[in-house]
Write a protein that holds these residues in place. Structure first.
Motif, PDB file in Angstrom:
ATOM      1  N   GLU A  10       0.831  -1.201   0.000  1.00 59.02           N
ATOM      2  CA  GLU A  10       0.000   0.000   0.000  1.00 59.02           C
ATOM      3  C   GLU A  10       0.866   1.251   0.000  1.00 59.02           C
ATOM      4  OE1 GLU A  10      -2.669  -0.323   3.303  1.00 59.02           O
ATOM      5  OE2 GLU A  10      -3.642  -2.112   2.495  1.00 59.02           O
ATOM      6  N   ASN A  11       0.262   2.338  -0.473  1.00 58.16           N
ATOM      7  CA  ASN A  11       0.892   3.662  -0.474  1.00 58.16           C
ATOM      8  C   ASN A  11       2.202   3.704  -1.248  1.00 58.16           C
ATOM      9  OD1 ASN A  11      -1.197   4.690   1.218  1.00 58.16           O
ATOM     10  ND2 ASN A  11      -0.158   3.757   2.966  1.00 58.16           N
ATOM     11  N   LEU A  12       2.238   3.007  -2.387  1.00 56.01           N
ATOM     12  CA  LEU A  12       3.427   3.047  -3.233  1.00 56.01           C
ATOM     13  C   LEU A  12       3.440   4.332  -4.057  1.00 56.01           C
ATOM     14  CD1 LEU A  12       3.473  -0.613  -4.599  1.00 56.01           C
ATOM     15  CD2 LEU A  12       4.927   0.366  -2.816  1.00 56.01           C
ATOM     16  N   ALA A  13       4.610   4.857  -4.258  1.00 60.15           N
ATOM     17  CA  ALA A  13       4.751   6.030  -5.119  1.00 60.15           C
ATOM     18  C   ALA A  13       4.362   5.644  -6.545  1.00 60.15           C
ATOM     19  CB  ALA A  13       6.189   6.536  -5.079  1.00 60.15           C
ATOM     20  N   PRO A  14       3.718   6.560  -7.283  1.00 60.13           N
ATOM     21  CA  PRO A  14       3.290   6.256  -8.651  1.00 60.13           C
ATOM     22  C   PRO A  14       4.463   6.300  -9.642  1.00 60.13           C
ATOM     23  CG  PRO A  14       2.647   8.472  -8.069  1.00 60.13           C
ATOM     24  CD  PRO A  14       3.259   7.863  -6.836  1.00 60.13           C
ATOM     25  N   VAL A  15       5.341   5.316  -9.531  1.00 65.95           N
ATOM     26  CA  VAL A  15       6.510   5.183 -10.406  1.00 65.95           C
ATOM     27  C   VAL A  15       6.669   3.717 -10.783  1.00 65.95           C
ATOM     28  CG1 VAL A  15       7.718   7.171  -9.412  1.00 65.95           C
ATOM     29  CG2 VAL A  15       8.072   4.902  -8.435  1.00 65.95           C
ATOM     30  N   ARG A  16       7.712   3.393 -11.504  1.00 63.95           N
ATOM     31  CA  ARG A  16       8.010   2.009 -11.894  1.00 63.95           C
ATOM     32  C   ARG A  16       8.644   1.270 -10.705  1.00 63.95           C
ATOM     33  NH1 ARG A  16       8.605  -0.764 -16.742  1.00 63.95           N
ATOM     34  NH2 ARG A  16       8.068   1.140 -17.831  1.00 63.95           N
ATOM     35  N   HIS A  17       8.152   0.054 -10.442  1.00 61.10           N
ATOM     36  CA  HIS A  17       8.669  -0.789  -9.362  1.00 61.10           C
ATOM     37  C   HIS A  17       9.078  -2.135  -9.942  1.00 61.10           C
ATOM     38  CE1 HIS A  17       7.364   1.777  -6.002  1.00 61.10           C
ATOM     39  NE2 HIS A  17       6.357   2.097  -6.797  1.00 61.10           N
ATOM     40  N   ARG A  18      10.033  -2.783  -9.304  1.00 61.16           N
ATOM     41  CA  ARG A  18      10.459  -4.133  -9.680  1.00 61.16           C
ATOM     42  C   ARG A  18       9.927  -5.100  -8.631  1.00 61.16           C
ATOM     43  NH1 ARG A  18      16.123  -6.179 -11.904  1.00 61.16           N
ATOM     44  NH2 ARG A  18      15.434  -4.754 -13.485  1.00 61.16           N
ATOM     45  N   VAL A  19       9.241  -6.164  -9.100  1.00 58.79           N
ATOM     46  CA  VAL A  19       8.654  -7.157  -8.214  1.00 58.79           C
ATOM     47  C   VAL A  19       9.358  -8.484  -8.447  1.00 58.79           C
ATOM     48  CG1 VAL A  19       6.531  -8.353  -7.551  1.00 58.79           C
ATOM     49  CG2 VAL A  19       6.424  -5.984  -8.366  1.00 58.79           C
ATOM     50  N   ASP A  26      13.019 -22.523  -1.133  1.00 61.03           N
ATOM     51  CA  ASP A  26      12.091 -23.565  -1.544  1.00 61.03           C
ATOM     52  C   ASP A  26      11.392 -23.249  -2.864  1.00 61.03           C
ATOM     53  OD1 ASP A  26      12.654 -25.104   0.668  1.00 61.03           O
ATOM     54  OD2 ASP A  26      11.014 -24.288   1.856  1.00 61.03           O
ATOM     55  N   TRP A  27      11.394 -21.961  -3.253  1.00 60.91           N
ATOM     56  CA  TRP A  27      10.676 -21.539  -4.449  1.00 60.91           C
ATOM     57  C   TRP A  27      11.546 -20.633  -5.304  1.00 60.91           C
ATOM     58  CZ3 TRP A  27       6.152 -23.838  -5.388  1.00 60.91           C
ATOM     59  CH2 TRP A  27       5.505 -24.440  -4.322  1.00 60.91           C
ATOM     60  N   LEU A  28      11.343 -20.691  -6.611  1.00 59.20           N
ATOM     61  CA  LEU A  28      12.010 -19.810  -7.565  1.00 59.20           C
ATOM     62  C   LEU A  28      10.953 -19.071  -8.356  1.00 59.20           C
ATOM     63  CD1 LEU A  28      14.628 -22.277  -9.090  1.00 59.20           C
ATOM     64  CD2 LEU A  28      15.064 -20.490  -7.411  1.00 59.20           C
ATOM     65  N   SER A  29      11.275 -17.857  -8.756  1.00 62.55           N
ATOM     66  CA  SER A  29      10.346 -17.111  -9.602  1.00 62.55           C
ATOM     67  C   SER A  29      10.996 -16.873 -10.955  1.00 62.55           C
ATOM     68  CB  SER A  29       9.979 -15.775  -8.962  1.00 62.55           C
ATOM     69  OG  SER A  29      11.094 -14.917  -8.937  1.00 62.55           O
ATOM     70  N   ASP A  30      10.149 -16.495 -11.899  1.00 60.24           N
ATOM     71  CA  ASP A  30      10.678 -16.074 -13.184  1.00 60.24           C
ATOM     72  C   ASP A  30      11.429 -14.771 -12.970  1.00 60.24           C
ATOM     73  OD1 ASP A  30       9.472 -18.258 -14.422  1.00 60.24           O
ATOM     74  OD2 ASP A  30       7.603 -17.179 -14.717  1.00 60.24           O
ATOM     75  N   ALA A  31      11.930 -14.192 -14.010  1.00 59.08           N
ATOM     76  CA  ALA A  31      12.665 -12.927 -13.906  1.00 59.08           C
ATOM     77  C   ALA A  31      11.787 -11.881 -13.215  1.00 59.08           C
ATOM     78  CB  ALA A  31      13.058 -12.450 -15.293  1.00 59.08           C
ATOM     79  N   PRO A  32      12.404 -10.931 -12.512  1.00 58.41           N
ATOM     80  CA  PRO A  32      11.611  -9.874 -11.860  1.00 58.41           C
ATOM     81  C   PRO A  32      10.726  -9.143 -12.868  1.00 58.41           C
ATOM     82  CG  PRO A  32      13.916  -9.739 -11.219  1.00 58.41           C
ATOM     83  CD  PRO A  32      13.831 -10.755 -12.326  1.00 58.41           C
ATOM     84  N   LEU A  33       9.573  -8.701 -12.398  1.00 61.03           N
ATOM     85  CA  LEU A  33       8.635  -7.958 -13.244  1.00 61.03           C
ATOM     86  C   LEU A  33       8.786  -6.472 -12.992  1.00 61.03           C
ATOM     87  CD1 LEU A  33       5.407 -10.081 -12.666  1.00 61.03           C
ATOM     88  CD2 LEU A  33       6.952 -10.189 -14.616  1.00 61.03           C
ATOM     89  N   GLU A  34       8.729  -5.696 -14.050  1.00 61.11           N
ATOM     90  CA  GLU A  34       8.713  -4.245 -13.944  1.00 61.11           C
ATOM     91  C   GLU A  34       7.248  -3.819 -13.995  1.00 61.11           C
ATOM     92  OE1 GLU A  34      11.310  -2.085 -13.658  1.00 61.11           O
ATOM     93  OE2 GLU A  34      12.803  -3.687 -13.669  1.00 61.11           O
ATOM     94  N   VAL A  35       6.804  -3.057 -12.995  1.00 62.32           N
ATOM     95  CA  VAL A  35       5.405  -2.663 -12.889  1.00 62.32           C
ATOM     96  C   VAL A  35       5.332  -1.146 -12.776  1.00 62.32           C
ATOM     97  CG1 VAL A  35       3.298  -2.886 -11.531  1.00 62.32           C
ATOM     98  CG2 VAL A  35       4.897  -4.804 -11.677  1.00 62.32           C
ATOM     99  N   GLU A  36       4.514  -0.566 -13.622  1.00 64.10           N
ATOM    100  CA  GLU A  36       4.271   0.881 -13.572  1.00 64.10           C
ATOM    101  C   GLU A  36       3.051   1.101 -12.684  1.00 64.10           C
ATOM    102  OE1 GLU A  36       5.493   4.570 -14.291  1.00 64.10           O
ATOM    103  OE2 GLU A  36       6.324   2.979 -15.518  1.00 64.10           O
ATOM    104  N   VAL A  37       3.246   1.771 -11.558  1.00 64.02           N
ATOM    105  CA  VAL A  37       2.155   2.007 -10.627  1.00 64.02           C
ATOM    106  C   VAL A  37       1.622   3.423 -10.853  1.00 64.02           C
ATOM    107  CG1 VAL A  37       1.505   2.198  -8.204  1.00 64.02           C
ATOM    108  CG2 VAL A  37       3.111   0.423  -8.926  1.00 64.02           C
ATOM    109  N   GLY A  38       0.345   3.497 -11.127  1.00 66.87           N
ATOM    110  CA  GLY A  38      -0.309   4.789 -11.283  1.00 66.87           C
ATOM    111  C   GLY A  38      -1.277   5.005 -10.136  1.00 66.87           C
ATOM    112  N   GLU A  39      -2.280   5.790 -10.366  1.00 64.73           N
ATOM    113  CA  GLU A  39      -3.320   5.990  -9.351  1.00 64.73           C
ATOM    114  C   GLU A  39      -4.213   4.751  -9.344  1.00 64.73           C
ATOM    115  OE1 GLU A  39      -3.327   8.558  -7.309  1.00 64.73           O
ATOM    116  OE2 GLU A  39      -1.587   9.375  -8.342  1.00 64.73           O
ATOM    117  N   GLY A  40      -4.552   4.254  -8.192  1.00 63.21           N
ATOM    118  CA  GLY A  40      -5.410   3.078  -8.088  1.00 63.21           C
ATOM    119  C   GLY A  40      -4.603   1.793  -7.956  1.00 63.21           C
ATOM    120  N   ALA A  41      -5.318   0.675  -8.021  1.00 65.56           N
ATOM    121  CA  ALA A  41      -4.699  -0.634  -7.794  1.00 65.56           C
ATOM    122  C   ALA A  41      -4.126  -1.213  -9.079  1.00 65.56           C
ATOM    123  CB  ALA A  41      -5.724  -1.590  -7.209  1.00 65.56           C
ATOM    124  N   SER A  42      -3.046  -1.978  -8.938  1.00 65.39           N
ATOM    125  CA  SER A  42      -2.446  -2.737 -10.040  1.00 65.39           C
ATOM    126  C   SER A  42      -2.295  -4.177  -9.579  1.00 65.39           C
ATOM    127  CB  SER A  42      -1.070  -2.193 -10.396  1.00 65.39           C
ATOM    128  OG  SER A  42      -1.144  -0.882 -10.858  1.00 65.39           O
TER     129      SER A  42
END
Length: 135
Positions: A10-19, A26-42
C-alpha cells in the motif's frame, strides 16, 4: 502473504517498481517484473515453481565422514567449461547442501586447493521440488 499467496503493498509512489520473489530457497520465480504504478490498484501475477536442491555427504576412503571445512563446488553442466557457480564447506559430519537451484544437470566436485583436478566429481540431475542426494 495470505493463505492464497497474495501480498498487498500500500501507499506506493506512482513510479516504476520491480517485483520479485526472495525466499528461503524452496521456491524460484521467473525474472523480476517491472510494474508501472499509477493511481489506483495494479494486479501483478508472479509465477513461481519449486526449487531443486542438491545435498549429500563427503566420505573418506575408509567410509568415515570428511572433517569440517572440505570444499565442495557446484558447476552448471549446461555451461561446459564454466567456473563454479558456488561453493560450500562440509560440516563436522561431512554434510553439504546447495539450495534454490533451477532444475537441470550439475556437477558436484570435492576439491583441494593444492590439486588442479577434483578429488571426486559426481554428475547430478536436480529436479524441481526434490533433494538430489550425493555421496
Amino acid at each position: 502473504m495470505d493463505a492464497d499467496g497474495r501480498t498487498t503493498f500500500e501507499n506506493l509512489a506512482p513510479v516504476r517498481h520491480r517485483v520479485s520473489l526472495a525466499g528461503d530457497g524452496d521456491w524460484l520465480s521467473d525474472a523480476p517484473l517491472e510494474v508501472e504504478v499509477g493511481e489506483g490498484a495494479s494486479d501483478v501475477t508472479l509465477h513461481v515453481r519449486p526449487a531443486a536442491r542438491i545435498g549429500g555427504r563427503v566420505l573418506m576412503a575408509d567410509g568415515l565422514p570428511a572433517s569440517a571445512g572440505v570444499l565442495v563446488k557446484l558447476y552448471d553442466e549446461t555451461l561446459p567449461g564454466s567456473n563454479a557457480m558456488t561453493g560450500v564447506q562440509t560440516d563436522s559430519e561431512g554434510r553439504f547442501g546447495f539450495t534454490s537451484l533451477i532444475a537441470g544437470p550439475y556437477s558436484v566436485r570435492v576439491e583441494r586447493a593444492e590439486q588442479a583436478a577434483p578429488v571426486v566429481e559426481r554428475l547430478v540431475a536436480a529436479v524441481e521440488g526434490q533433494l538430489a542426494e550425493v555421496t
